[in-house]
Design an enzyme around this catalytic site. Structure first.
Site, PDB file in Angstrom:
ATOM      1  N   HIS A 132       2.535   3.369  -8.994  1.00  0.00           N
ATOM      2  CA  HIS A 132       2.366   1.925  -9.230  1.00  0.00           C
ATOM      3  C   HIS A 132       3.573   1.364  -9.991  1.00  0.00           C
ATOM      4  CE1 HIS A 132      -1.506   2.057  -7.464  1.00  0.00           C
ATOM      5  NE2 HIS A 132      -2.108   2.719  -8.449  1.00  0.00           N
ATOM      6  N   LEU A 182      11.663 -19.859  -5.014  1.00  0.00           N
ATOM      7  CA  LEU A 182      10.567 -19.119  -4.369  1.00  0.00           C
ATOM      8  C   LEU A 182       9.222 -19.398  -5.046  1.00  0.00           C
ATOM      9  CD1 LEU A 182       9.686 -16.816  -2.375  1.00  0.00           C
ATOM     10  CD2 LEU A 182       9.985 -15.240  -4.307  1.00  0.00           C
ATOM     11  N   ASP A 226       0.835  -1.208   0.000  1.00  0.00           N
ATOM     12  CA  ASP A 226       0.000   0.000   0.000  1.00  0.00           C
ATOM     13  C   ASP A 226       0.871   1.261   0.000  1.00  0.00           C
ATOM     14  OD1 ASP A 226      -2.290   1.491   0.063  1.00  0.00           O
ATOM     15  OD2 ASP A 226      -2.707   1.163   2.187  1.00  0.00           O
TER      16      ASP A 226
HETATM   17  C1  FPP Z   1      -2.161   0.152  -3.163  1.00  0.00           C
HETATM   18  O1  FPP Z   1      -1.632   1.449  -3.101  1.00  0.00           O
HETATM   19  C2  FPP Z   1      -1.613  -0.532  -4.304  1.00  0.00           C
HETATM   20  C3  FPP Z   1      -2.326  -1.089  -5.310  1.00  0.00           C
HETATM   21  C4  FPP Z   1      -3.806  -1.094  -5.368  1.00  0.00           C
HETATM   22  C5  FPP Z   1      -1.656  -1.714  -6.460  1.00  0.00           C
HETATM   23  C6  FPP Z   1      -0.492  -2.584  -6.106  1.00  0.00           C
HETATM   24  C7  FPP Z   1       0.305  -2.711  -7.318  1.00  0.00           C
HETATM   25  C8  FPP Z   1       1.644  -2.647  -7.382  1.00  0.00           C
HETATM   26  C9  FPP Z   1       2.550  -2.603  -6.224  1.00  0.00           C
HETATM   27  C10 FPP Z   1       2.223  -2.573  -8.720  1.00  0.00           C
HETATM   28  C11 FPP Z   1       2.831  -3.721  -9.305  1.00  0.00           C
HETATM   29  C12 FPP Z   1       2.470  -5.087  -8.907  1.00  0.00           C
HETATM   30  C13 FPP Z   1       2.835  -6.134  -9.671  1.00  0.00           C
HETATM   31  C14 FPP Z   1       2.538  -7.501  -9.243  1.00  0.00           C
HETATM   32  C15 FPP Z   1       3.521  -5.930 -10.937  1.00  0.00           C
HETATM   33  P1  FPP Z   1      -2.606   2.665  -3.289  1.00  0.00           P
HETATM   34  O2  FPP Z   1      -2.693   2.992  -4.716  1.00  0.00           O
HETATM   35  O3  FPP Z   1      -3.913   2.363  -2.641  1.00  0.00           O
HETATM   36  O4  FPP Z   1      -1.857   3.795  -2.510  1.00  0.00           O
HETATM   37  P2  FPP Z   1      -2.519   4.952  -1.650  1.00  0.00           P
HETATM   38  O5  FPP Z   1      -3.171   4.284  -0.472  1.00  0.00           O
HETATM   39  O6  FPP Z   1      -1.345   5.793  -1.261  1.00  0.00           O
HETATM   40  O7  FPP Z   1      -3.485   5.675  -2.531  1.00  0.00           O
END
Ligand code: FPP
Length: 247
Positions: A42, A136, A25
């Site tokens: 992201h 892994l 997150d």
């Molecule tokens: C939450 O942060 C994150 C996500 C909903 C997406 C997670 C995706 C990645 C880490 C990118 C790549 C993953 C792979 C497997 C290639 P948020 O957007 O909710 O952050 P915020 O709470 O600060 O808004």
């Protein structure tokens, strides 16, 4: 490697978690703090995935499960959702060779029918290409929700009961997990959530019943293998009792 770092790694391996699950997150806030669009965060987050995956074998982590997209994330803007779907497609295409080289077995959990066909094909290919890998076990949760998973599992279980393949008397704590997306995985030992939020957001609800939790303030794109190592060390010092008392 410095002496101190060597000791940290050795400690992480002894008594460290076998299965770590991560709620990644904070990508959006990381990007916003830099005046950039959320997708920029992201993309930075995807680079962190690579670093953390590569660090697992040395740290004794055998299973890593990461929450990439939840059943609730469709509520985000169309731009963010389609940007994330593009990122997942690109990640699978770009990283496949590296994952193979690192002997990583890739699996996906979540409800696949709602994902687009090209992404689903890539997910199938990634699972197939890495089927023989013995390092892994990387599980990527895509369109995943714990309640959705338990509902889908219960539906299949009910179909087996209705068809006479399973007796209601045989339904117990051993039977239901066989119907979950995670049926071939052990339960997570440690669940980590980054970005300072202390909630589990529908992640691995059944499987994490006895997991240890770590909620850290670091935003996911800043989450380094060193921070990860520190959390694994802290886990090694915990006393897991599973409802019993200490020896
Ligand atoms: C939450 O942060 C994150 C996500 C909903 C997406 C997670 C995706 C990645 C880490 C990118 C790549 C993953 C792979 C497997 C290639 P948020 O957007 O909710 O952050 P915020 O709470 O600060 O808004």
């Amino acid at each position: 490697m410095a002496d101190g770092a060597e000791k940290t790694l050795a400690k992480a391996i002894v008594g460290g978690p076998r299965h770590v699950a991560i709620i990644m997150d904070g990508n959006g806030r990381w990007a916003q703090a830099r005046g950039r669009p959320r997708l920029f965060g992201h993309h930075a987050g995807a680079r962190r995935v690579r670093d953390i995956v590569s660090s697992c074998p040395d740290l004794g982590v055998e299973y890593l499960t990461i929450f990439a997209f939840s059943t609730e994330n469709w509520k985000r803007t169309q731009t963010e959702v389609s940007g994330l779907m593009n990122l997942f497609r690109r990640y699978i295409m770009k990283e496949m060779q590296a994952l193979l080289r690192e002997n990583v077995r890739v699996r996906f959990i979540g409800d696949r029918p709602r994902l687009d066909e090209k992404l689903r094909d890539l997910m199938d290919e990634a699972e197939e290409f890495t089927r023989h890998c013995t390092g892994l076990n990387l599980t990527i949760a895509l369109n995943y929700g714990g309640r959705d998973e338990v509902s889908r599992a219960t539906k299949r279980l009910a179909q087996d009961v209705a068809a006479g393949r399973l007796s209601p008397d045989d339904v117990d704590e051993e039977t239901l997990p066989k119907y979950l997306d995670t049926c071939v995985l052990p339960d997570p030992d440690l669940v980590i959530r980054t970005s300072g939020e202390a909630r589990i957001s529908n992640f691995l609800l059944w499987q994490s019943a006895y997991a240890e939790y770590e909620f850290v303030d670091t935003l996911w794109p800043d989450f380094t293998p060193e921070i990860f190592t520190g959390l694994l060390c802290a886990y090694g010092a915990r006393d897991r009792r599973f409802g019993a008392v200490s020896a």
